[in-house]
Design an enzyme around this catalytic site. Structure first.
Site, short mmCIF file in Angstrom:
data_model
loop_
_atom_site.label_atom_id
_atom_site.label_comp_id
_atom_site.label_asym_id
_atom_site.label_seq_id
_atom_site.Cartn_x
_atom_site.Cartn_y
_atom_site.Cartn_z
N GLY A 1 40.80 13.01 -41.77
CA GLY A 1 40.00 14.25 -41.93
C GLY A 1 38.69 13.79 -43.28
N ILE A 2 39.44 12.94 -44.17
CA ILE A 2 38.94 12.02 -44.97
C ILE A 2 38.49 11.94 -44.49
CG2 ILE A 2 38.79 10.42 -47.17
CD1 ILE A 2 42.36 11.76 -47.79
N ASN A 3 37.97 10.71 -43.60
CA ASN A 3 37.34 9.25 -43.59
C ASN A 3 36.35 10.07 -42.43
OD1 ASN A 3 38.25 7.37 -44.85
ND2 ASN A 3 39.73 7.17 -42.22
N SER B 1 48.10 3.25 -46.94
CA SER B 1 48.47 1.88 -45.94
C SER B 1 47.65 0.16 -46.59
CB SER B 1 47.03 2.22 -44.83
OG SER B 1 46.00 2.41 -45.15
N ALA C 1 40.98 11.91 -28.11
CA ALA C 1 41.80 10.83 -27.86
C ALA C 1 41.15 9.80 -28.05
CB ALA C 1 43.52 11.23 -27.57
N GLY D 1 37.23 2.38 -25.72
CA GLY D 1 36.85 0.97 -26.13
C GLY D 1 34.48 0.67 -26.71
N ASP E 1 37.51 8.09 -36.60
CA ASP E 1 36.93 8.77 -37.41
C ASP E 1 35.01 8.37 -37.59
OD1 ASP E 1 39.34 9.21 -37.78
OD2 ASP E 1 39.82 7.58 -39.34
#
Length: 315
Positions: A41-43, A92, A189, A229, A259
């Protein structure tokens, strides 16, 4: 213009660095890391900001890493509503190997949650959901968060008439597919997750569309997007399916492409576009994101430049 709210339960302090070679059993001397606020969500909120839009962000914050993450978000001008997280916000690490050009991504787990933290997240969301707005629940869920959290979230925002966009994976995604009491407006997804759910390879965009159509018929979501992709992403609605093609660009880093896609799509929807046109904006944002280094996400000028290359092909 509809308001946008993002939710990140398992944020991360993202560190990106380089080493000459990535090999086992020796000390690897790395470059000074780039540090960014991260998490689904931040991204998404950051990508929207890069494209000239505005999004508020509910973010779980804990410990020193959480405070540092909050400082970085404030520096970027992201309106943030912190909620307490147990323990320390995770980190990360992305290590780029200069010799091979390969990228190694290490995602640490978040701290385990208790029911009180889950309830606080739901209450905060309900209090800040924009009327008739767009709510994005994106990223992994910390240990202890119920797999059916999306159901509680749907109930919490129902009164505001907001549309819920869910971008998730793993057990939480399977829970939505297998036990869908409150289907979100949009479920997204990647291709690996789609094939895992389907239990078979989805060789072509048409295969992906047929599988997504079956999920919509089952009531899993109102609309579904599965990434494919470099080909782009397949959007499926009750009216049909389309492939939003990706622009042909040189890939520098795949970090944040998904994102950025959600950010481009959501901002386009907020501006009043059809979901089909929004899918094209998402494809342009994802294409722009892979041309940037580390966790820079997409740049607004690149998204607009690449948009004409992203076509919408009905399947």
């Amino acid at each position: 213009m509809h308001d946008i709210l993002t939710i990140t339960l398992n944020p991360a302090l993202d560190m990106n660095t380089e080493a000459e070679k990535v090999i086992p059993d020796v000390k690897l001397r790395c470059t000074e890391p780039m540090v960014d606020p991260g998490g689904g969500g931040i991204n998404v909120a950051r990508a929207i900001n890069h494209m000239g839009g505005n999004a508020s962000a509910i973010v779980a914050i804990g410990g020193h890493n959480g405070n540092r993450l909050l400082e970085l978000l404030m520096a970027e001008g992201i309106a943030t509503m912190p909620i307490p997280s147990p323990g320390e916000t995770r980190a990360s690490v992305v290590v780029n190997c200069k010799t091979t050009g390969q990228q190694y991504r290490f995602m640490l787990p978040g701290p385990p949650w208790r029911d009180e933290h889950v309830q606080k997240a739901i209450q905060t969301t309900a209090a800040h959901t924009p009327k008739d707005g767009l709510v994005i629940f994106s990223g992994s869920q910390p240990p202890g968060v119920p797999l059916d959290f999306e159901e509680s979230l749907s109930e919490a925002i129902r009164g505001a008439g907001a549309r819920l966009i869910v971008d998730t994976s793993g057990a939480a995604l399977r829970q939505i597919v297998e036990d869908h009491k409150s289907p979100p407006f949009l479920l997204r997804a990647d291709d690996e997750e789609a094939e895992g759910l389907a239990g078979q390879k989805l060789e072509t965009p048409a295969d992906t569309a047929a599988f997504a159509c079956s999920l919509i018929e089952q009531g899993v979501a109102e609309n579904i997007i599965f990434a494919r992709g470099a080909e782009g992403s397949v959007l499926t609605t009750p009216e049909g399916s389309w492939l939003a093609t990706a622009a042909k660009v040189k890939v520098v880093s795949k970090v944040g492409a998904g994102d950025s896609y959600v950010g481009g799509l959501t901002l386009s929807l907020a501006r009043g576009s059809t979901i089909q046109e929004a899918a094209r904006w998402g494809a342009a944002a994802a294409s722009a994101a892979v041309t940037t280094v580390a966790t820079e996400l997409c740049r607004g000028e690149d998204v607009e430049r690449l948009l004409p290359e992203c076509k919408l092909i009905q399947l």
